[in-house]
Design a protein around this motif. Sequence first.
Motif, PDB file in Angstrom:
ATOM      1  N   VAL B 219      13.794 -19.084   2.729  1.00 51.46           N
ATOM      2  CA  VAL B 219      12.969 -18.030   2.140  1.00 51.46           C
ATOM      3  C   VAL B 219      13.691 -16.700   2.354  1.00 51.46           C
ATOM      4  N   MET B 220      14.010 -16.072   1.226  1.00 47.80           N
ATOM      5  CA  MET B 220      14.782 -14.834   1.279  1.00 47.80           C
ATOM      6  C   MET B 220      13.867 -13.689   0.886  1.00 47.80           C
ATOM      7  N   MET B 221      13.611 -12.779   1.819  1.00 46.62           N
ATOM      8  CA  MET B 221      12.707 -11.663   1.528  1.00 46.62           C
ATOM      9  C   MET B 221      13.511 -10.453   1.071  1.00 46.62           C
ATOM     10  N   LEU B 222      12.914  -9.668   0.156  1.00 45.98           N
ATOM     11  CA  LEU B 222      13.573  -8.445  -0.296  1.00 45.98           C
ATOM     12  C   LEU B 222      12.769  -7.253   0.178  1.00 45.98           C
ATOM     13  N   ARG B 223      13.466  -6.141   0.319  1.00 49.43           N
ATOM     14  CA  ARG B 223      12.817  -4.926   0.780  1.00 49.43           C
ATOM     15  C   ARG B 223      12.143  -4.212  -0.391  1.00 49.43           C
ATOM     16  N   ILE B 224      10.967  -3.672  -0.125  1.00 49.47           N
ATOM     17  CA  ILE B 224      10.349  -2.785  -1.115  1.00 49.47           C
ATOM     18  C   ILE B 224      11.020  -1.425  -0.954  1.00 49.47           C
ATOM     19  N   GLN B 225      11.719  -0.996  -2.014  1.00 56.70           N
ATOM     20  CA  GLN B 225      12.542   0.211  -1.914  1.00 56.70           C
ATOM     21  C   GLN B 225      11.701   1.439  -2.207  1.00 56.70           C
ATOM     22  N   LYS B 226      10.983   1.870  -1.162  1.00 53.76           N
ATOM     23  CA  LYS B 226      10.081   3.026  -1.335  1.00 53.76           C
ATOM     24  C   LYS B 226      10.862   4.256  -1.775  1.00 53.76           C
ATOM     25  N   GLU B 227      12.083   4.426  -1.226  1.00 57.31           N
ATOM     26  CA  GLU B 227      12.848   5.645  -1.509  1.00 57.31           C
ATOM     27  C   GLU B 227      13.277   5.732  -2.965  1.00 57.31           C
ATOM     28  N   ARG B 228      13.254   4.611  -3.677  1.00 54.43           N
ATOM     29  CA  ARG B 228      13.627   4.652  -5.091  1.00 54.43           C
ATOM     30  C   ARG B 228      12.392   4.718  -6.005  1.00 54.43           C
ATOM     31  N   GLY B 229      11.247   4.987  -5.405  1.00 52.68           N
ATOM     32  CA  GLY B 229      10.036   5.123  -6.220  1.00 52.68           C
ATOM     33  C   GLY B 229       9.538   3.812  -6.799  1.00 52.68           C
ATOM     34  N   ARG B 230       9.882   2.705  -6.119  1.00 53.14           N
ATOM     35  CA  ARG B 230       9.459   1.410  -6.654  1.00 53.14           C
ATOM     36  C   ARG B 230       7.964   1.161  -6.494  1.00 53.14           C
ATOM     37  N   ILE B 231       7.325   2.059  -5.737  1.00 51.84           N
ATOM     38  CA  ILE B 231       5.883   1.903  -5.503  1.00 51.84           C
ATOM     39  C   ILE B 231       5.115   1.968  -6.820  1.00 51.84           C
ATOM     40  N   SER B 232       5.695   2.674  -7.794  1.00 53.59           N
ATOM     41  CA  SER B 232       4.990   2.812  -9.070  1.00 53.59           C
ATOM     42  C   SER B 232       4.867   1.486  -9.833  1.00 53.59           C
ATOM     43  N   TYR B 233       5.578   0.481  -9.396  1.00 57.89           N
ATOM     44  CA  TYR B 233       5.487  -0.825 -10.051  1.00 57.89           C
ATOM     45  C   TYR B 233       4.339  -1.671  -9.511  1.00 57.89           C
ATOM     46  N   ILE B 234       3.744  -1.232  -8.401  1.00 49.63           N
ATOM     47  CA  ILE B 234       2.652  -1.995  -7.798  1.00 49.63           C
ATOM     48  C   ILE B 234       1.463  -1.065  -7.538  1.00 49.63           C
ATOM     49  N   PRO B 235       0.249  -1.631  -7.545  1.00 50.45           N
ATOM     50  CA  PRO B 235      -0.926  -0.782  -7.334  1.00 50.45           C
ATOM     51  C   PRO B 235      -0.886  -0.054  -5.996  1.00 50.45           C
ATOM     52  N   SER B 236      -0.532  -0.760  -4.932  1.00 48.71           N
ATOM     53  CA  SER B 236      -0.423  -0.101  -3.622  1.00 48.71           C
ATOM     54  C   SER B 236       0.400  -0.962  -2.680  1.00 48.71           C
ATOM     55  N   ILE B 237       0.957  -0.320  -1.668  1.00 50.66           N
ATOM     56  CA  ILE B 237       1.713  -1.026  -0.638  1.00 50.66           C
ATOM     57  C   ILE B 237       0.810  -2.043   0.065  1.00 50.66           C
ATOM     58  N   ARG B 238      -0.450  -1.604   0.294  1.00 48.72           N
ATOM     59  CA  ARG B 238      -1.396  -2.457   1.006  1.00 48.72           C
ATOM     60  C   ARG B 238      -1.645  -3.758   0.230  1.00 48.72           C
ATOM     61  N   GLU B 239      -1.822  -3.615  -1.081  1.00 44.61           N
ATOM     62  CA  GLU B 239      -2.067  -4.808  -1.884  1.00 44.61           C
ATOM     63  C   GLU B 239      -0.815  -5.704  -1.895  1.00 44.61           C
TER      64      GLU B 239
END
Lengths: 177, 307
Positions: B219-239
């Motif tokens: 299982v290979m996990m990837l980082r959520i790249q907050k610094e690149r504004g990738r948060i806009s692709y998901i409703p929230s980090i919490r979700e």
Amino acid sequence: MKKKVFLDKKAIDRTLTRITHEILEKNKGCEDLCLIGIRTRGVFLAKRIQEKIKKIEKKELPLGILDITMYRDDLFKIKLPVVKKTDISFDINNKIVLLIDDVMHTGRTIRAAIDALMDLGRPKKIQLAVLVDRGNRELPIHPDFAGIFYAIGAGEEILVKLKENDGKDEVIIVGTQ
Amino acid sequence: MNWTKKDLLEIKDLTKDEILLILETAESFKEISLREIKKVPTLRGKTVITLFYEPSTRTRTSFEIAAKRLSADTINISASTSSFVKGETLKDTGKNLESMKPDVIIIRHSMPGAPHILARTLKSSIINAGDGAHEHPTQALLDLFTIKEKKGKIDGLKIVIIGDIMHSRVARSNIFALKQFDTEIVCCGPATMIPPYIEKLGIAVEYNINRAVKDADVVMMLRIQKERGRISYIPSIREYAILYGLKKAHLEKAKKDVIVMHPGPMNRGVEISDEVADGEYSVILDQVENGVAVRMAILYLLTGREQ
């Protein structure tokens, strides 16, 4: 192209037996002795010498494998060799390290091997055993134990074959003479 | 098998034999880092420059340690302290560096293809240490090395990659590398982070993490790249953390000897929970250790290539 068998299977075995006795004689037994074979064929010869010492002294000596590629002085002047693993799982500090190789020629391989060993520790002594010394040295390094000496002529080549690597045991001379 | 390429720009242009040669060579170099004297003279007299236009701890340090353990001289340049801030172009920076005769330049840049521009312009060997969302070849190679070391093989494994597949250079390089082997690759993440037409590469897509990790070997996990504004692709980090964060319970559905990987730096509690990151299945620190050996192998092969 002429081909002459210089040593056959039996002669190689006798030669190794003699070298083994010389090693034990010079070191007055095998206290503190460890064996390191230089890839590729030196490793097989080291295993055979290890077996012979076991028969004579009833003691199994530590055996390591040394790949000298990273220490070559001609690394970027030749076709880049594949680096193989060095596997020396014992401490060589204050040990008598017996380096073993099949053919000794210019002495450059042994220079590289000595440098490699020095990076792994400080042995009490380093000794060298080879099956064939073909002369023509370019560095002031000489074997402590040599099976046979054969000064090679122009256009000649001496080949060591061992059954573990080449299917059969023989030392042959190929060339013009 | 001989190495002939001047540069290492992307996994996509490597053959399977070239990948295997790197992995085999790395095996021989790994032992050096375990010695008391961690240095061999192999690259004595060679000069290696790291040119990083993006922040990095692991990759830059790993390359520098790899070069130093091979006795090469290393110089590190980061964008914030270079003439980049004065407006010098990449080509000009490259040409100026080349005048000082480096043998290898390792570059990280936010622009995909930046290493390729240097490779075309310069005679030095160029190594891509990450170019935008395009590729990160040395990460994929150290991941393959770690998989091979832990599993004894690469063929026949089920590998699940979870996270922002779309923007991940790590995922892209790993997919190209793993596809050279007989592997089952499953990508998992929110629909907005899965590239369209990825199935055409023969990769399965699964939106549910429980179904994705079923019977997984890796299982290979990837980082959520907050610094690149990738948060806009998901409703929230919490979700995202709830739906796609890897937790211990998920691993019960995987193979008993599953391994968990992460290229770092981790967002603990987002894509990976503490208990997994520090748990028995984690090989995350082995990846870092193997990175040095793999980069030593790459430096060796590139500088000694057949010309």
